[in-house]
Structure formats: structure tokens, C-alpha cells
Design a protein around this motif. Structure first.
Motif, PDB file in Angstrom:
ATOM      1  N   HIS A 216      12.223  14.049  -6.738  1.00  0.00           N
ATOM      2  CA  HIS A 216      12.338  13.886  -5.280  1.00  0.00           C
ATOM      3  C   HIS A 216      10.933  13.561  -4.767  1.00  0.00           C
ATOM      4  O   HIS A 216      10.072  14.426  -4.727  1.00  0.00           O
ATOM      5  CB  HIS A 216      12.863  15.188  -4.659  1.00  0.00           C
ATOM      6  N   HIS A 217      10.702  12.295  -4.373  1.00  0.00           N
ATOM      7  CA  HIS A 217       9.311  11.900  -4.098  1.00  0.00           C
ATOM      8  C   HIS A 217       8.756  12.443  -2.775  1.00  0.00           C
ATOM      9  O   HIS A 217       7.570  12.308  -2.512  1.00  0.00           O
ATOM     10  CB  HIS A 217       9.097  10.386  -4.264  1.00  0.00           C
ATOM     11  N   GLU A 244       1.229   0.093  -2.162  1.00  0.00           N
ATOM     12  CA  GLU A 244       0.173   1.030  -1.759  1.00  0.00           C
ATOM     13  C   GLU A 244       0.578   2.507  -1.815  1.00  0.00           C
ATOM     14  O   GLU A 244      -0.190   3.349  -2.260  1.00  0.00           O
ATOM     15  CB  GLU A 244      -0.259   0.713  -0.329  1.00  0.00           C
ATOM     16  N   ALA A 245       1.778   2.814  -1.350  1.00  0.00           N
ATOM     17  CA  ALA A 245       2.184   4.216  -1.221  1.00  0.00           C
ATOM     18  C   ALA A 245       2.274   4.920  -2.579  1.00  0.00           C
ATOM     19  O   ALA A 245       2.092   6.136  -2.664  1.00  0.00           O
ATOM     20  CB  ALA A 245       3.525   4.305  -0.489  1.00  0.00           C
ATOM     21  N   THR A 246       2.558   4.175  -3.641  1.00  0.00           N
ATOM     22  CA  THR A 246       2.776   4.823  -4.937  1.00  0.00           C
ATOM     23  C   THR A 246       1.785   4.380  -6.015  1.00  0.00           C
ATOM     24  O   THR A 246       1.727   4.998  -7.080  1.00  0.00           O
ATOM     25  CB  THR A 246       4.199   4.507  -5.464  1.00  0.00           C
ATOM     26  N   TRP A 247       1.005   3.344  -5.754  1.00  0.00           N
ATOM     27  CA  TRP A 247       0.178   2.732  -6.804  1.00  0.00           C
ATOM     28  C   TRP A 247      -0.717   3.728  -7.565  1.00  0.00           C
ATOM     29  O   TRP A 247      -0.716   3.746  -8.810  1.00  0.00           O
ATOM     30  CB  TRP A 247      -0.651   1.587  -6.205  1.00  0.00           C
ATOM     31  N   THR A 266       6.170  -3.340  -1.208  1.00  0.00           N
ATOM     32  CA  THR A 266       6.872  -3.131   0.057  1.00  0.00           C
ATOM     33  C   THR A 266       6.025  -2.383   1.083  1.00  0.00           C
ATOM     34  O   THR A 266       6.136  -2.614   2.269  1.00  0.00           O
ATOM     35  CB  THR A 266       8.173  -2.331  -0.214  1.00  0.00           C
ATOM     36  N   THR A 267       5.168  -1.458   0.613  1.00  0.00           N
ATOM     37  CA  THR A 267       4.397  -0.648   1.561  1.00  0.00           C
ATOM     38  C   THR A 267       2.962  -1.155   1.735  1.00  0.00           C
ATOM     39  O   THR A 267       2.155  -0.497   2.393  1.00  0.00           O
ATOM     40  CB  THR A 267       4.331   0.828   1.098  1.00  0.00           C
ATOM     41  N   GLY A 271      -4.176  -1.933  -3.750  1.00  0.00           N
ATOM     42  CA  GLY A 271      -4.122  -0.835  -4.708  1.00  0.00           C
ATOM     43  C   GLY A 271      -5.485  -0.650  -5.349  1.00  0.00           C
ATOM     44  O   GLY A 271      -6.141  -1.625  -5.718  1.00  0.00           O
ATOM     45  N   VAL A 272      -5.932   0.587  -5.475  1.00  0.00           N
ATOM     46  CA  VAL A 272      -7.219   0.875  -6.119  1.00  0.00           C
ATOM     47  C   VAL A 272      -6.975   1.040  -7.619  1.00  0.00           C
ATOM     48  O   VAL A 272      -5.957   1.601  -8.028  1.00  0.00           O
ATOM     49  CB  VAL A 272      -7.837   2.164  -5.529  1.00  0.00           C
TER      50      VAL A 272
END
Ligand SMILES: [Zn+2]
Length: 342
Positions: A216-217, A244-247, A266-267, A271-272
Motif C-alpha cells: 500500500h504505497h 518523480e514521485a517514485t523514482w 506521470t508525476t 529524477g535524481v
């Protein structure tokens, strides 16, 4: 014909159900009566407008189409044939196309994006090579829900990610089109699948689809859960399309030698990358865009045999395309949203 078009960029309210000229097929093209057209995130980007991309207006979106052939340049696919459409359009004569890598063609386009009107309409034209015949036991709604996301997930897992039997795969956003396809394709090829979603109901659906473990993220930490499930090793492949949100979590979830494969952001696109982790753990960062026609035909055999099953979230009549896109924007769906065309 009736079609849903937008004449300017904006929210769902710019979509108009209206009369539009019938498409006129050129030499080598077929005309198809659309029976169903599935939505993709690409439709939302086109409607909102994209930086550095010019979309001729008015525009008809829709990359995932199933229907019946009206006119065809080949007796092999005569009028009345039931078909789904390969959504990738390519020149068919450059080195990439002739090497079977048509999604690397310099002229590669996606049906319904930019210069090719798509399936939010009663009629659509495509090159003959984009017709894929469907057997009678496959209905148009499911056929429309299949091509783009299963093709994308297939190319990501098997070609780019080089999925091997026994690999551990993290699939982000199980309820998305790519997510539901990736869970099924990965399981069918012998992987253990860990899937994430943002509600208990979606997690339940992911398990039903074959996920071995779910996260459950909103309530759980993805990296901690991955470590727990893989005995601290990490996963071999991450199916990334969130951006971005998960990278950062996707990168940290990888095992040594792991591959993160991305087909979308999508977000957001920034990305770093921790270069030390990339070389020390020998990580691979792989971009993936659509897939080849050959891959679609391979995946389609498993679809027709009942081994891959596109999940339908909801159907809407073509005239209600704005409501359908609204549902996609609210991220409430599990599986594909499909427009039925009477
Ligand atoms: Zn080409």
C-alpha cells in the motif's frame, strides 16, 4: 461521422462530441468502423497540450482501437473482418523497421497522437500492416483494452528488462493500464511479482491478478517492504511509469545487477540518480517506448488463448468521453477505461 474532438487545449470540457469529416484512406490504408476505443494517459497529455509538441487542431485522440474493416487494400483482411489495431505507425522501409525494431523508426508515431487522428470516432484509417485480426470469442471492448498497454509492458519486461525465470519484479501502480498488464506478463514468464497500489481494494485486485505480494504505497514504505519480501536483496526489475514521485524508491529497490525500466513519468520528469549506486550495484536504467509489431503479435496469441486478460474498469459511450477522461484523471480506476462506439 460522429467523433469526439478538441479545438483547443484544456480540461475535459474542451472535448466535443460532434460531426467530423470521414477519414479518407490513402493507398495501402484500411478504413475501420470503430466499435471500442480504450483510453490511455497519452490522451490526457494531448488534450492538455505538451511543451515542444504541436498537435494539429481539431484533434481526435485514441490509440487503442477495435472494430470492423470497412475497406481494405488486401483480400486477406476483407470488409467485415473483426480487428484490433496495432497502435504504432512506422515507415516500414527504414533500417530500424526492416530489422524488426519499428518502434525505433525515425518516423514512428502513435495512433491518435499528433498527426494521426485516432479512435474517439466512428471511423479511423490505418495502414494495412496495423490490422490484427481477432477471433470471434474476443469482444471489441476487451480487444480495444489490449494493444497499447500489453505491448508496452511486454517490451519493458522481456526485451528491455530481459526478464528471466525466477526474477523478482516490482510493478508500480497495479491499477494502471501498464500495471495490470505487467503483473500478468511477468507471472506468465516465471517471475515473482510485488505490486503497489493506493487502496485496499486495488491491492486485493492485484493479488487476484497474480501478484505474489502487495504494498500500500500510502501506508507502507516501498523500499522497506521490498527488502522484507526479498530477504534484503532487492528486485531484479522495476516497472516504472510514475516518475518523480517514485523514482528514488525505484532505484533503491533494485538488487545488484537490477534494471529499472521506464515508459512514462506521470508525476514529472525530473529524477535524481545516485551514480555511486549505479556503478557499485551495476544498475541499468532503461527507457522503453511502445514495442514492436512482432511483440504485439506474440502477446496477442496469449490474449486469444485466454492467458492474458485485459482488465476493464468501466465503459462509457463515445459521447461521454469527457466523463471517461475525468475518471482517468482522478486515478480511481483499476484497469482500462473503454469507450463503446454504437
Ligand atoms: Zn521506419
Amino acid at each position: 461521422m460522429k467523433a469526439v474532438r478538441f479545438h483547443s487545449h484544456g480540461g475535459p470540457e474542451v472535448l466535443r462530441y460532434e460531426d467530423a469529416p470521414d477519414p479518407v484512406p490513402a493507398a495501402g490504408e484500411a478504413l475501420v468502423r470503430v466499435r471500442a476505443c480504450a483510453l490511455n494517459h497519452l490522451d490526457l497529455w494531448e488534450r492538455r497540450g505538451l511543451p515542444r509538441v504541436t498537435i494539429p487542431l481539431p484533434h481526435i485522440s485514441g490509440s487503442d482501437v477495435a472494430g470492423e474493416v470497412v475497406t481494405s487494400p488486401s483480400p486477406d483482411v476483407p470488409p467485415g473482418s473483426r480487428v484490433m489495431l496495432q497502435p504504432g505507425l512506422s515507415c516500414a522501409c527504414c533500417p530500424a523497421c526492416l530489422s524488426g525494431r519499428d518502434n525505433e523508426c525515425p518516423q514512428y508515431e502513435v495512433l491518435g497522437y499528433r498527426n494521426h487522428d485516432g479512435g474517439y470516432a466512428e471511423l479511423v484509417k490505418v495502414p494495412l500492416q496495423n490490422l490484427v485480426k481477432i477471433p470471434n470469442h474476443i469482444d471489441f471492448t476487451r480487444a480495444a483494452a489490449f494493444p497499447l498497454t500489453f505491448l508496452t509492458a511486454w517490451h519493458m519486461l522481456l526485451t528491455r528488462g530481459r526478464l528471466a525465470d525466477g526474477d523478482d519484479v516490482l510493478v508500480l501502480a497495479a491499477g494502471s493500464g501498464v500495471g495490470q498488464a505487467a503483473i500478468q506478463i511477468a507471472r506468465l514468464h516465471g517471475a515473482r511479482v510485488i505490486a503497489t497500489a493506493g487502496s485496499d481494494e486495488k491491492l486485493e485486485r492485484a493479488l487476484e491478478l497474480g501478484a505474489n505480494h502487495v504494498i500500500h504505497h500510502h501506508k507502507q514504505d516501498i523500499v522497506e517492504e521490498i527488502k522484507r519480501f526479498t530477504d534484503r536483496r532487492g528486485v531484479d526489475i522495476v516497472i516504472e511509469h510514475v516518475g518523480e514521485a517514485t523514482w528514488p524508491k525505484s532505484m533503491r529497490a533494485l538488487a545488484r545487477g537490477g534494471r529499472v525500466v521506464t515508459c512514462g513519468a506521470t508525476t514529472g520528469s525530473n529524477g535524481v540518480i545516485d551514480l555511486t549506486a549505479v556503478f557499485a550495484k551495476q544498475l541499468s536504467i532503461l527507457g522503453s517506448y511502445m514495442g514492436t509489431k512482432g511483440e504485439l503479435l506474440q502477446a496477442a496469441r496469449l490474449f486469444f488463448a485466454g492467458q492474458l486478460k485485459p482488465v476493464i474498469d468501466r465503459t462509457f459511450p463515445l459521447a461521454d468521453a469527457a466523463a471517461a477522461q475525468q475518471r482517468m484523471e482522478e486515478s480511481g480506476q483499476f484497469g482500462k477505461i473503454v469507450l463503446d462506439v454504437p
